[in-house]
Design a protein around this motif. Structure first.
Motif, short mmCIF file in Angstrom:
data_model
loop_
_atom_site.label_atom_id
_atom_site.label_comp_id
_atom_site.label_asym_id
_atom_site.label_seq_id
_atom_site.Cartn_x
_atom_site.Cartn_y
_atom_site.Cartn_z
N TRP A 185 0.77 -1.11 -0.01
CA TRP A 185 0.06 0.00 0.08
C TRP A 185 0.77 1.17 -0.03
CZ3 TRP A 185 -4.41 1.63 -1.47
CH2 TRP A 185 -4.66 3.16 -1.00
N LYS A 186 1.95 1.41 0.56
CA LYS A 186 2.95 2.43 0.96
C LYS A 186 3.45 2.67 -0.53
CE LYS A 186 3.59 4.76 4.06
NZ LYS A 186 2.78 5.80 4.58
N VAL A 187 4.07 1.55 -1.19
CA VAL A 187 4.42 1.77 -2.40
C VAL A 187 3.54 2.39 -3.31
CG1 VAL A 187 5.48 0.57 -4.40
CG2 VAL A 187 6.44 0.25 -2.13
N TYR A 188 2.50 1.81 -3.60
CA TYR A 188 1.43 2.16 -4.21
C TYR A 188 0.97 3.86 -4.35
CZ TYR A 188 -3.58 2.84 -6.16
OH TYR A 188 -4.83 3.33 -6.72
N GLU A 189 1.14 4.20 -3.04
CA GLU A 189 0.67 5.81 -2.55
C GLU A 189 1.83 6.48 -3.01
OE1 GLU A 189 -1.72 6.63 1.25
OE2 GLU A 189 -0.10 5.54 1.66
N ILE A 190 3.07 6.06 -2.91
CA ILE A 190 4.06 6.82 -3.24
C ILE A 190 4.24 7.09 -5.02
CG2 ILE A 190 6.96 6.75 -3.90
CD1 ILE A 190 6.78 5.42 -0.82
N ASP A 191 3.98 5.64 -5.60
CA ASP A 191 3.97 5.50 -7.09
C ASP A 191 3.03 6.59 -7.52
OD1 ASP A 191 4.34 4.73 -9.73
OD2 ASP A 191 3.03 3.11 -9.36
#
Length: 891
Positions: A483-489
């Motif tokens: 989820w964190k990577v999704y948000e950063i991306d």
């Protein structure tokens, strides 16, 4: 406009094109599980550092400042000789696990200084002593030290005291996808001229000596004069290595010297250590192949480096034939790539203005990118042994990872530390991806996806932990990282990759089910888990059967699983925005979270809960075979982990998910016992948000009271893994007249429950600190400024949760910043690192940090999860800008 480097990143999302070549060579292959073919799993002694120069590896390669293609077929690295040592320096030296008084420990000084995500430009520094390297002294002195004493480091030998060393900078710049430039610059830091031999070396990973017909084709290196090496590889094609002004080219074969190691006739006349023997013997030509052919070759440069001066050499590796002047455009290409690297980081770091923080953050990014490695391991072949080997395979009495025969890995993976931990670790990797996502979202997403593939994940749904024991259980942080990577991306690109979320979500469902079926032993939504990454934190080794029998219900295991349910809930909600059928999965995880919350808050059959009303803290519960239960009252990170289980759902999102919202309302209406567990669901918080958390207001305040107490968890440098309360009051557990004890230890571990550098009995660890900070920001998102805390506890200072959280982040960042006394806490009492003329601006990102003084401990280059300092710097600046905006608007 995107920078040139950002455009290259998006040309190919995988490790091809501009990413085909990179720093994918390990810093250490000897002493690894994959190279261990001993009957009893004695990896550290099966291939030692002394054997490494003579033995061909089966599964990987190693080198100093090395690079390779994305399958590790063609390798390049640097070798050196100071004209004093009895071996050339081809690999970093360190102590094996049994040799070190705190486990495996590299005994070199090197720094990863810079790299772009596609490795179009890279730079590192190696500090090489001019006097004889103290190999024996490091081993002997360490053997005298016990676990209560600090490690004996290279600086402790005094070999750098008179500045008699070389600073060797190794740099790469790509002219094109298969065309890269190399520059090696050696600075003599001493007052006397000193000789230095430089040996840029190219070789093939040995794929031909193991008895498999499909790999039998032997590649070839061929020398032309003393300036050019032709490379011919069946899979990769033809290349050339141009060696400007080399004195000579030296050739041998990357085959084991079985005569030296095992007293058996050599298959190769000029085996792997031939170039070493040639150099050390003073140039005895019988050691090297006079025909200038082989599978390993070095360009030979002998230079006298003037006092205070430097020398440089240049090379070029290319798939193009450059007939005239291969170095004519070298400087133009070099300067262009360096300018592009600066432009890329200028854009990435645009919010950071402090020069010191800019340098810390950029080197953290560099360490993340240099710590990529080609990781190759076919467990089934490894367990069986190979048809042909340097010595006959004796079979395995101890068959490590026997139940993981399906595993076949051959990928570029982010390593915790390519010397101390040159193998992936599942939960380490999850933390790595957050920092990597800022650099290269495609690579970060691929890292999360790859270990969920069918050739990694067990058919039963377990994610492999790490190669020493794939069956150990790491904390389930994969969904959180996803989820964190999704948000950063999404923030970088303006659109979220829902396809990535969906692909990962399906595999995580399998893993979640494995957890529920395997780790909820009593079926009451209270979880064990065992190891869970927190080595040495408890009174017992939680990954082994308890000495008295019975089982432990873990506050951390249950907290992790509550967090897992909320992570899966949030992912399901996001996917539901475009695929409404996923609302059913959101409902499933919403209800599962409620059941875990209920279990944590209610008394069990023995009238005992994980929450202790007397201490106002979470503890593990020990269930003994006689059906008794007792709290293990250790004030540790175990009791803080329930804070991680927090999620915010805003009204705008819920309005777009009518089926999910209707189901939530039905559950809350018809199960008031569960509804009461959700703090003020019907009283929206800041920004019309709803809070899902294991902790309601009072319990949260009591947890934070302990966490922000400087006599307990709060250090000047972050949150300790164990409360300092246990320094004067150790926790003791008596069993059969034997006392088991947990005592606060701020530095290296005094015990060897898990061996190695493992120690959660006091030091500060970045990953769990980061999770605490991330969770507290979510609480602030709900409560706003209305929820105040005393920070530090008993100080009389009252502030919002956000203000306190940012101050914790600042303490962690300050580990790497020079304080008012001019010293960097991470370097402790290392005076050379604190004040050395040529040490300023160099950062090491240690595994963990002293709980009282912030000194770096454990692995020196664990940039993997300590690289999270780069993200904390972003958090810190975001808070500063929000504060300025609030003041300017009068809020």
């Amino acid at each position: 406009m995107p920078t040139a480097e950002r455009e290259r990143i998006y040309e190919r999302a995988d490790n091809k094109g501009w990413k085909k070549w990179g720093p994918y060579l390990s810093d250490r292959a000897w002493g690894s599980v994959r190279e261990d073919y001993s009957p009893y799993g004695d990896a550290w002694n099966y291939v030692t550092h002394d054997m490494a120069r003579s033995r061909a590896y089966r599964w990987g390669e190693e080198g100093i400042g090395g690079i390779s293609d994305n399958k590790g077929h063609i390798c390049f690295a640097l070798g050196f000789w100071n004209h004093k040592d009895n071996i050339i320096k081809e690999r970093f030296f360190g102590l094996s696990g049994p040799e070190g008084n705190h486990g495996e420990d590299v005994k070199e000084l090197y720094y990863y200084l810079d790299s772009t995500p596609t490795h179009s430009y890279m730079k590192m520094l190696y500090k090489y002593p001019q006097q004889e390297f103290p190999y024996n002294r490091l081993v002997i002195e360490t053997s005298r030290r016990g676990r209560q004493e600090p490690e004996f480091e290279l600086l402790d030998t005094g070999i750098f005291d008179k500045d008699e060393y070389f600073d060797i900078f190794i740099e790469y710049a790509k002219a094109d996808q298969n065309d890269w430039l190399v520059k090696v610059t050696a600075h003599n830091r001493s007052a006397q001229a000193a000789p230095l031999t430089l040996l840029p070396t190219i070789w093939f990973r040995n794929t031909w000596a193991w008895g498999y017909e499909q790999y039998n084709a032997r590649p070839m290196l061929n020398g032309i004069g003393n300036k050019q090496i032709e490379i011919n590889h069946k899979q990769l094609g033809k290349y050339k290595l141009y060696c400007e002004d080399a004195d000579a080219l030296l050739f041998c074969d990357n085959d084991t010297n079985t005569d030296r190691l095992y007293g058996r006739p050599n298959v190769a006349k000029y085996p792997k250590d031939a170039i070493n023997n040639f150099i050390i013997s003073g140039g005895k030509k019988s050691f090297i192949n006079p025909n200038q052919i082989g599978t390993k070759a070095s360009a030979h440069y002998v230079r006298q480096v003037p006092a205070g001066g430097s020398v440089s050499i240049r090379l070029r590796f290319s798939d193009q034939t450059i007939l005239n002047q291969p170095f004519a455009d070298f400087d133009d290409i070099w300067n262009k790539r360096l300018d592009e690297a600066n432009a890329f980081f200028g854009d990435l770091q645009k919010n950071v203005t402090d020069p010191e923080l800019l340098a810390i953050q950029r080197q953290a990014y560099a360490g993340m990118l240099w710590n990529k490695q080609f990781y190759y391991y076919n467990v089934n072949e490894w367990l069986k042994g190979d048809p042909k080997m340097p010595v006959p395979f004796q079979g395995r009495v101890y068959a490590r990872n026997e139940s993981w025969r399906h595993m076949y890995t051959a990928n570029i993976l982010s390593m915790p530390d390519k010397w101390e931990y040159p193998w992936f670790a599942a939960w380490d990797l999850a933390f790595h991806t957050l920092t990597l996502a800022r650099l290269d979202p495609h690579f970060a997403k691929r890292q999360l996806a790859v270990i969920l593939r069918e050739y990694y994940m067990h058919p039963n749904g377990q994610i492999p932990a790490y190669e020493w024991n794939f069956s150990d259980v790491n904390p389930p942080v994969h969904a959180w990282a996803t989820w964190k990577v999704y948000e950063i991306d999404r923030d970088l690109n303006g659109v979220g990759d829902v396809g990535f979320l969906e692909r990962v979500f399906h595999k995580l469902l399998l893993n979640f089910t494995w957890w529920v079926n395997r780790k909820d032993v009593a079926g009451n939504n209270i979880f064990g888990g065992g190891f869970l990454g927190l080595d040495n934190i408890g009174v017992f080794d939680r990954s082994q059967p308890l000495p008295m029998g019975g089982r432990i219900e873990q506050a951390d295991g249950t907290g992790w699983m509550a967090m897992y349910t909320l992570n899966m809930l949030r992912i399901a909600c996001e996917i539901s925005l475009t695929r409404p059928s996923y609302q059913d999965m959101a409902s499933k995880f919403f209800e599962h979270f409620l059941h875990i919350a209920s279990a944590m808050n209610n008394l069990g059959k023995q009238n005992i809960s994980l929450w202790d009303e007397v201490d106002q803290f979470y503890y593990d519960v020990l269930h003994t075979p006689d059906q008794n239960a007792r709290l293990l009252k250790i004030r540790s990170m175990v009791g803080l982990i329930p804070l991680f289980a927090v999620e915010i759902l805003d009204e705008a999102l819920l309005s777009k998910l009518p089926d999910f919202k209707r189901r939530v309302e039905w559950v809350l209406t018809n199960r008031p016992d569960l509804a009461s567990l959700i703090s003020r669901w019907h009283e929206p918080g800041k920004g019309e948000t709803h809070l899902l958390s294991l902790l309601r207001g009072h319990r949260m305040k009591m947890i934070l009271k302990r966490m922000f107490d400087e006599t307990e968890f709060l250090s000047d440098y972050g949150i300790r893994a164990l409360s300092k309360y246990h320094e004067k009051t150790p926790y003791q557990f008596e069993l059969n007249s034997e006392i088991f004890q947990v005592r606060y230890v701020p530095a290296e571990s005094e015990m060897s429950m898990f061996g190695g550098n493992s120690n959660w009995r006091g030091p500060i660890w970045f990953p769990v600190n980061f999770l605490l900070i991330d969770s507290l920001f979510k609480f602030y998102q709900y409560y706003g400024d209305d929820f105040e805390v005393e920070y530090p506890t008993n100080s009389g200072q009252v502030m919002s949760v956000k203000e306190a959280t940012v101050l914790v982040a600042e303490r962690l960042i300050n580990i790497f910043r020079r304080g008012a006394d001019g010293r960097i806490p991470a370097y402790g009492n290392e005076e050379k690192m604190q004040k050395g003329k040529h040490f300023d601006g160099l950062y090491l990102f240690y595994e963990y940090f002293h709980g009282d003084v912030g000194a770096g401990l454990g692995a020196n280059h664990q940039t993997g999860w300590t690289g999270l300092v780069a993200d904390l710097i972003e958090y810190w600046y975001k808070y500063q800008s929000e504060s300025v905006a609030a003041v300017s608007t009068g809020k």
